[in-house]
Design a protein around this motif. Sequence first.
Motif, PDB file in Angstrom:
ATOM      1  N   UNK A  97     -54.746 -14.382  16.374  1.00 41.80           N
ATOM      2  CA  UNK A  97     -54.072 -15.164  17.403  1.00 41.80           C
ATOM      3  C   UNK A  97     -54.663 -16.571  17.503  1.00 41.80           C
ATOM      4  N   UNK A  98     -55.980 -16.672  17.450  1.00 42.74           N
ATOM      5  CA  UNK A  98     -56.630 -17.972  17.611  1.00 42.74           C
ATOM      6  C   UNK A  98     -56.386 -18.902  16.430  1.00 42.74           C
ATOM      7  N   UNK A  99     -56.178 -18.350  15.248  1.00 40.52           N
ATOM      8  CA  UNK A  99     -56.001 -19.183  14.054  1.00 40.52           C
ATOM      9  C   UNK A  99     -54.534 -19.418  13.703  1.00 40.52           C
ATOM     10  N   UNK A 100     -53.699 -18.406  13.828  1.00 43.37           N
ATOM     11  CA  UNK A 100     -52.326 -18.518  13.315  1.00 43.37           C
ATOM     12  C   UNK A 100     -51.275 -18.765  14.386  1.00 43.37           C
ATOM     13  N   UNK A 101     -51.548 -18.439  15.627  1.00 45.10           N
ATOM     14  CA  UNK A 101     -50.573 -18.666  16.689  1.00 45.10           C
ATOM     15  C   UNK A 101     -50.886 -19.981  17.395  1.00 45.10           C
ATOM     16  N   UNK A 102     -49.856 -20.731  17.685  1.00 50.36           N
ATOM     17  CA  UNK A 102     -50.041 -22.016  18.345  1.00 50.36           C
ATOM     18  C   UNK A 102     -49.720 -21.867  19.839  1.00 50.36           C
ATOM     19  N   UNK A 103     -50.741 -21.945  20.675  1.00 47.94           N
ATOM     20  CA  UNK A 103     -50.546 -21.830  22.115  1.00 47.94           C
ATOM     21  C   UNK A 103     -51.584 -22.693  22.820  1.00 47.94           C
ATOM     22  N   UNK A 105     -54.598 -23.823  24.947  1.00 47.20           N
ATOM     23  CA  UNK A 105     -55.896 -23.225  25.214  1.00 47.20           C
ATOM     24  C   UNK A 105     -56.473 -22.455  24.035  1.00 47.20           C
ATOM     25  N   UNK A 106     -55.863 -22.611  22.865  1.00 48.71           N
ATOM     26  CA  UNK A 106     -56.325 -21.877  21.682  1.00 48.71           C
ATOM     27  C   UNK A 106     -57.756 -22.287  21.310  1.00 48.71           C
ATOM     28  N   UNK A 107     -58.030 -23.587  21.279  1.00 51.49           N
ATOM     29  CA  UNK A 107     -59.370 -24.056  20.934  1.00 51.49           C
ATOM     30  C   UNK A 107     -60.388 -23.662  21.999  1.00 51.49           C
ATOM     31  N   UNK A 160     -63.389 -13.596  11.310  1.00 53.76           N
ATOM     32  CA  UNK A 160     -61.964 -13.401  11.091  1.00 53.76           C
ATOM     33  C   UNK A 160     -61.202 -14.717  11.145  1.00 53.76           C
ATOM     34  N   UNK A 161     -61.576 -15.599  12.069  1.00 56.29           N
ATOM     35  CA  UNK A 161     -60.920 -16.909  12.148  1.00 56.29           C
ATOM     36  C   UNK A 161     -61.132 -17.682  10.855  1.00 56.29           C
ATOM     37  N   UNK A 162     -62.360 -17.659  10.345  1.00 56.85           N
ATOM     38  CA  UNK A 162     -62.650 -18.363   9.093  1.00 56.85           C
ATOM     39  C   UNK A 162     -61.849 -17.784   7.938  1.00 56.85           C
ATOM     40  N   UNK A 163     -61.659 -16.458   7.937  1.00 61.06           N
ATOM     41  CA  UNK A 163     -60.887 -15.834   6.862  1.00 61.06           C
ATOM     42  C   UNK A 163     -59.405 -16.161   6.974  1.00 61.06           C
TER      43      UNK A 163
END
Length: 280
Positions: A97-103, A105-107, A160-163
């Motif tokens: 969710x943090x890497x591939x979804x755009x919403x 407050x993600x960062x 997981x985010x890095x991957x």
Amino acid sequence: MDELRKTAGRITFPALLLVMLVIQIFPIIWVLISSFKTIDEFRIGSNPFALPKSLYFGNYINAIVKSDLLLYFKNSLIVVVFVLLGILILSSMAGFALEKLRFRGRKAGLLFFLFGIMVPIQVTLIPLYQIYREIDILDTYTSIILPQIGFGLPVSVYLFVSFYKYVPNEVMESAVMDGATMYRLFISIVMPMSANILVTVATLFGVFAWNEFIFPFTFLNSKDMLTVTLGLRDYVGNYGMTDWGATFSAIMLTVTPTFVVYFLLSKSIISGMTAGAVKS
């Protein structure tokens, strides 16, 4: 002169590696050798680094007979399984969710997880103990599973985010155009592509959970709930007298599963740790 420097460099680096290898392996070999010594060979005045006169396997029998070692193995296995399930499910979904979804407050969400890396475990023990006492979950599996999941999430989410940064968006876009829902996309497309990072995270935190001491020591009281790390205290008798042969044997029985798992999965672990380092 240049040739001399090159020769010195070729000799120095392997020598340093050899020294580091000896430092790492020597304690394990010493414990293994000591586990085959008889009680007399542990007497005061005997050489602690001497080889055993014979291979005395009675220590391994004593390690199991004198302690509920099999019960402790069962408790540790239950804890490891549920810790890994919690970490793998939550961190893989959060990382996706943090890497591939755009919403919005993600960062900030990613920074929130990374902030957990800077929180020392020790400062949370008293607050956690008071909370667990109030909700009556002290001396249960839950009391040692939850904090390990919580403290494992920051690093696992980051991995997981890095991957996921290098998982092609085109593959996911094609699946969405074919009618795949977000959940189907994640389960059927993303997860099979994440095999190496799943093995890496599972092995890393499986070893941590198996060797965990501070949480069981703080939150567990009854003997039936002890894990293998706490069970080693069973070999300390009256007045601090320790059955060193049984202790060393129990240590070898305790660490052997982690060695076996690591060596069997070492290639996948290395692949998972380096995934994303170079974009293919």
